[in-house]
Every structure is written in structure tokens, then in C-alpha cells.
Scaffold this motif. Structure first.
Motif, PDB file in Angstrom:
ATOM      1  N   ILE A 179       0.833  -1.198   0.000  1.00 29.29           N
ATOM      2  CA  ILE A 179       0.000   0.000   0.000  1.00 29.29           C
ATOM      3  C   ILE A 179       0.869   1.250   0.000  1.00 29.29           C
ATOM      4  O   ILE A 179       0.561   2.240  -0.683  1.00 29.29           O
ATOM      5  N   GLN A 180       1.971   1.222   0.738  1.00 24.46           N
ATOM      6  CA  GLN A 180       2.859   2.382   0.757  1.00 24.46           C
ATOM      7  C   GLN A 180       3.549   2.594  -0.583  1.00 24.46           C
ATOM      8  O   GLN A 180       3.768   3.733  -0.999  1.00 24.46           O
ATOM      9  N   GLU A 181       3.886   1.508  -1.272  1.00 22.74           N
ATOM     10  CA  GLU A 181       4.548   1.647  -2.559  1.00 22.74           C
ATOM     11  C   GLU A 181       3.569   2.057  -3.654  1.00 22.74           C
ATOM     12  O   GLU A 181       3.861   2.940  -4.458  1.00 22.74           O
ATOM     13  N   LYS A 182       2.389   1.413  -3.685  1.00 18.68           N
ATOM     14  CA  LYS A 182       1.379   1.727  -4.694  1.00 18.68           C
ATOM     15  C   LYS A 182       0.009   1.778  -4.014  1.00 18.68           C
ATOM     16  O   LYS A 182      -0.658   0.753  -3.867  1.00 18.68           O
ATOM     17  N   PRO A 183      -0.422   2.957  -3.559  1.00 21.01           N
ATOM     18  CA  PRO A 183      -1.695   3.059  -2.827  1.00 21.01           C
ATOM     19  C   PRO A 183      -2.904   2.599  -3.646  1.00 21.01           C
ATOM     20  O   PRO A 183      -3.894   2.134  -3.078  1.00 21.01           O
ATOM     21  N   LYS A 184      -2.831   2.706  -4.973  1.00 24.45           N
ATOM     22  CA  LYS A 184      -3.973   2.306  -5.800  1.00 24.45           C
ATOM     23  C   LYS A 184      -4.207   0.799  -5.786  1.00 24.45           C
ATOM     24  O   LYS A 184      -5.287   0.335  -6.174  1.00 24.45           O
ATOM     25  N   LEU A 185      -3.210   0.033  -5.334  1.00 25.70           N
ATOM     26  CA  LEU A 185      -3.389  -1.417  -5.268  1.00 25.70           C
ATOM     27  C   LEU A 185      -4.443  -1.807  -4.243  1.00 25.70           C
ATOM     28  O   LEU A 185      -5.059  -2.869  -4.358  1.00 25.70           O
ATOM     29  N   LEU A 186      -4.667  -0.955  -3.237  1.00 27.71           N
ATOM     30  CA  LEU A 186      -5.702  -1.255  -2.251  1.00 27.71           C
ATOM     31  C   LEU A 186      -7.080  -1.289  -2.901  1.00 27.71           C
ATOM     32  O   LEU A 186      -7.914  -2.143  -2.573  1.00 27.71           O
ATOM     33  N   ILE A 187      -7.328  -0.366  -3.841  1.00 30.14           N
ATOM     34  CA  ILE A 187      -8.613  -0.358  -4.538  1.00 30.14           C
ATOM     35  C   ILE A 187      -8.762  -1.607  -5.395  1.00 30.14           C
ATOM     36  O   ILE A 187      -9.834  -2.230  -5.452  1.00 30.14           O
ATOM     37  N   HIS A 188      -7.667  -2.004  -6.051  1.00 28.32           N
ATOM     38  CA  HIS A 188      -7.708  -3.222  -6.870  1.00 28.32           C
ATOM     39  C   HIS A 188      -7.977  -4.451  -6.009  1.00 28.32           C
ATOM     40  O   HIS A 188      -8.799  -5.310  -6.373  1.00 28.32           O
ATOM     41  N   CYS A 189      -7.323  -4.541  -4.865  1.00 30.10           N
ATOM     42  CA  CYS A 189      -7.537  -5.691  -3.972  1.00 30.10           C
ATOM     43  C   CYS A 189      -8.950  -5.686  -3.416  1.00 30.10           C
ATOM     44  O   CYS A 189      -9.585  -6.753  -3.290  1.00 30.10           O
ATOM     45  N   LEU A 190      -9.460  -4.515  -3.091  1.00 39.12           N
ATOM     46  CA  LEU A 190     -10.819  -4.427  -2.550  1.00 39.12           C
ATOM     47  C   LEU A 190     -11.851  -4.849  -3.586  1.00 39.12           C
ATOM     48  O   LEU A 190     -12.806  -5.581  -3.260  1.00 39.12           O
ATOM     49  N   ASP A 191     -11.685  -4.444  -4.837  1.00 40.70           N
ATOM     50  CA  ASP A 191     -12.610  -4.867  -5.893  1.00 40.70           C
ATOM     51  C   ASP A 191     -12.553  -6.378  -6.097  1.00 40.70           C
ATOM     52  O   ASP A 191     -13.589  -7.020  -6.329  1.00 40.70           O
ATOM     53  N   SER A 192     -11.366  -6.957  -6.004  1.00 42.62           N
ATOM     54  CA  SER A 192     -11.237  -8.407  -6.156  1.00 42.62           C
ATOM     55  C   SER A 192     -11.932  -9.139  -5.013  1.00 42.62           C
ATOM     56  O   SER A 192     -12.607 -10.153  -5.230  1.00 42.62           O
ATOM     57  N   VAL A 193     -11.797  -8.622  -3.807  1.00 38.45           N
ATOM     58  CA  VAL A 193     -12.447  -9.260  -2.656  1.00 38.45           C
ATOM     59  C   VAL A 193     -13.962  -9.160  -2.766  1.00 38.45           C
ATOM     60  O   VAL A 193     -14.684 -10.116  -2.457  1.00 38.45           O
ATOM     61  N   ILE A 194     -14.474  -8.022  -3.213  1.00 38.87           N
ATOM     62  CA  ILE A 194     -15.927  -7.856  -3.365  1.00 38.87           C
ATOM     63  C   ILE A 194     -16.461  -8.809  -4.428  1.00 38.87           C
ATOM     64  O   ILE A 194     -17.515  -9.442  -4.255  1.00 38.87           O
ATOM     65  N   THR A 195     -15.754  -8.950  -5.530  1.00 34.24           N
ATOM     66  CA  THR A 195     -16.172  -9.900  -6.560  1.00 34.24           C
ATOM     67  C   THR A 195     -16.153 -11.325  -6.037  1.00 34.24           C
ATOM     68  O   THR A 195     -17.056 -12.125  -6.318  1.00 34.24           O
TER      69      THR A 195
END
Length: 297
Positions: free
Chosen positions: A30-46
Motif C-alpha cells: 500500500i505504501q509503494e502503490k496506494p492504488k493497489l488497495l482499490i484493486h484488492c478491494l474490488d477483487s475481494v468484493i467480486t
């Protein structure tokens, strides 16, 4: 309550999945690429919606694990959100997505406004304990004769810390007694303590090679229930590191000293146990027996 019956049996069956999402902002990815949190969250919701799509009787709970506290993301406590249905999307899926994102935003905002230490560790052991309490309550409220397959999926990119070793062991053996599977999906580093929990409860442990394919790994490995996994070819568990953490420095050790009263583990010898305050008697050196002299004939 209606539920689906298993093949060749008259016992009604349902499945309860509890997903624990580690939202600690100090995770390395998350510190290196904060946008990865949104990608991981979308994957978990799916992935969560895919679990609900398998059977109408399936149940879903999502917990957020932050650095200072944990909270329910879905279902939201109290009154649910007034969500307007999106065209072409099942209304339950819309409710899951909007509720998780809304509650997650509240969790992050309230945690950031707190005056506590910002560099805290993720409260994974406490969040797993919350999940076990929820499962126990659901089993008490279930219809008599209903078989509930319960499992917990931990998705984290934090390091497991030996400071929570006792808490981890307590929740692992409690889950084993309740016949609850604990699965772990590691997003960054190898987690030896959580791997022990998967081995103890019969769950699956997987370290994702790349976050770009997180959804594929979730659907392939963690979507099948426990009874179905026996018929599938899943990634091997590998060698489990069963080293214990010492109670003095909270570090994993290979050889140590164990208290004979409370079974506390220490990396160095101490005449007094710091856990139960038992005083040990220090025995002297063992006497050396003299060698028998050979008789001369």
C-alpha cells in the motif's frame, strides 16, 4: 429458514464465509502503490459476490482489520444503507459493494483521527476472535438439524508478529474445536504463524505471487468449501514452520526452556518464571560415576 440439502442426505446445509481484510495503511504494497488497495478491494468484493451466487442459502460477513481496531464492514450494524439498484446488477451484489466501501471509509477515517500510536500492528488475532464469536452465535440461532460449514478467510499484506503468538494459538485451537476452517491469503511475505493456523484447522495457505491475478487465485483456491476441496487438486501446503515464540522477547526460537507449570517458552534460562512466578530449583552437576577397574587375572 430454507436451505439446500446435500447429495444423498436429508440434512439441510448452508455455508458461512467470513472475510477479514487487513486495511493497515503501513502494509508495504500500500505504501509503494496506494492504488493497489482499490484493486484488492474490488477483487475481494467480486469474490464475496461469487460466494453468494453459488447458493441462495450462503451467508457472508466481511470484517475490516485496522491498526487500532476492527469493525464489521458487511452486514452493517444497525440500519442498512439505502442503496439504489444499478441497472443490470443483482441488488444484493450492489448492497454488498456499497456497504463494504462505505463502512471501510468510515473505519479508515475514524482510525486516522484517533490519537493512538500510528505505527501499530494489525489486530489480526483479535479480528479472528470476533469472527469465531459471530460463528458461535449463528450456530446457536440456527435451525435445529441445520449443518453449517463455517470458514474464515484472512487477506493480509502485513507481517505476522510473535507478540501476538499467544492470541494466535488461542484462536487457532478454538477454531479447531469449533470445526472452523481458517484460510490465509498472503499478499506480501510468508506468514509462518498464520500458516500454523491453517495447518491446525485444516484450511489453506497461499502466498499470492502477483497482485494482478488476486481475483483468479481467490476464485480458484478459496471459493470451494471444505467438503468440496477433497475432490480438487489445490496447491500443496508445503513445509509448516512450527517454531514457538519466546515469552520474553517475542521472537521465534528453535530451542528454548519451557516452564513445567504454565508451559511458557523462554529463549534463556531464568530461575523464576515471569508468567506464573514459579521458582525453580537449580540442580547441581550430576555426579560422575567412576569407571570400574578391570580385574587382573
Amino acid at each position: 429458514m430454507t436451505s439446500e440439502k446435500t447429495e444423498g442426505s436429508n440434512v439441510p446445509e448452508t455455508s458461512l464465509l467470513i472475510i477479514i481484510i487487513d486495511t493497515n495503511p503501513y502494509q508495504r504494497f500500500i505504501q509503494e502503490k496506494p492504488k493497489l488497495l482499490i484493486h484488492c478491494l474490488d477483487s475481494v468484493i467480486t469474490f464475496a459476490n461469487s460466494h453468494l451466487m453459488q447458493k441462495a442459502q450462503n451467508k457472508l460477513v466481511v470484517l475490516g482489520c485496522h491498526q487500532q481496531r476492527s469493525a464489521y464492514l458487511y452486514p452493517a450494524p444497525g440500519r442498512s444503507l439505502d442503496v439504489r439498484q444499478v441497472d443490470g446488477q443483482y441488488e444484493v451484489f450492489t448492497l454488498v459493494e456499497r456497504t463494504i466501501k462505505h463502512r471501510l471509509g468510515e473505519l479508515i477515517r475514524t482510525s486516522d483521527d484517533s490519537q493512538e500510536t500510528p505505527m501499530g500492528e494489525s489486530l489480526l488475532a483479535g479480528t479472528i476472535s470476533m469472527a469465531l464469536c459471530y460463528i458461535a452465535r449463528m450456530k446457536r440461532q440456527a435451525t435445529p438439524g441445520l449443518k453449517m460449514n463455517s470458514r474464515i478467510l484472512v487477506i493480509t499484506g502485513s507481517n505476522d508478529t510473535a507478540a501476538q503468538y499467544i492470541n494466535y494459538m488461542n484462536v487457532f485451537f478454538t477454531a479447531q474445536k469449533q470445526q472452523v476452517l481458517i484460510d490465509v491469503c498472503s499478499l506480501d511475505k510468508h506468514l509462518s504463524l498464520l500458516q500454523q493456523g491453517c495447518d491446525i484447522t485444516g484450511g489453506l495457505y497461499l502466498k499470492v505471487p502477483t497482485l494482478d491475478g488476486l481475483l483468479q487465485y481467490l476464485l480458484w483456491v478459496f471459493l470451494p468449501e471444505g467438503p468440496v476441496r477433497k475432490k480438487l487438486v489445490l496447491p500443496p501446503a508445503g513445509r509448516v514452520d512450527y517454531r514457538a515464540a519466546c515469552f520474553c522477547h517475542r521472537e521465534l526460537i528453535t530451542v528454548g526452556f519451557v516452564c513445567s507449570v504454565c508451559l511458557s517458552v523462554f529463549c534463556k534460562f531464568s530461575p523464576i518464571c515471569t508468567t506464573c512466578h514459579t521458582v525453580f530449583k537449580i540442580a547441581g552437576a550430576l555426579p560422575i560415576k567412576p569407571k570400574k577397574k578391570k580385574l587382573k587375572v
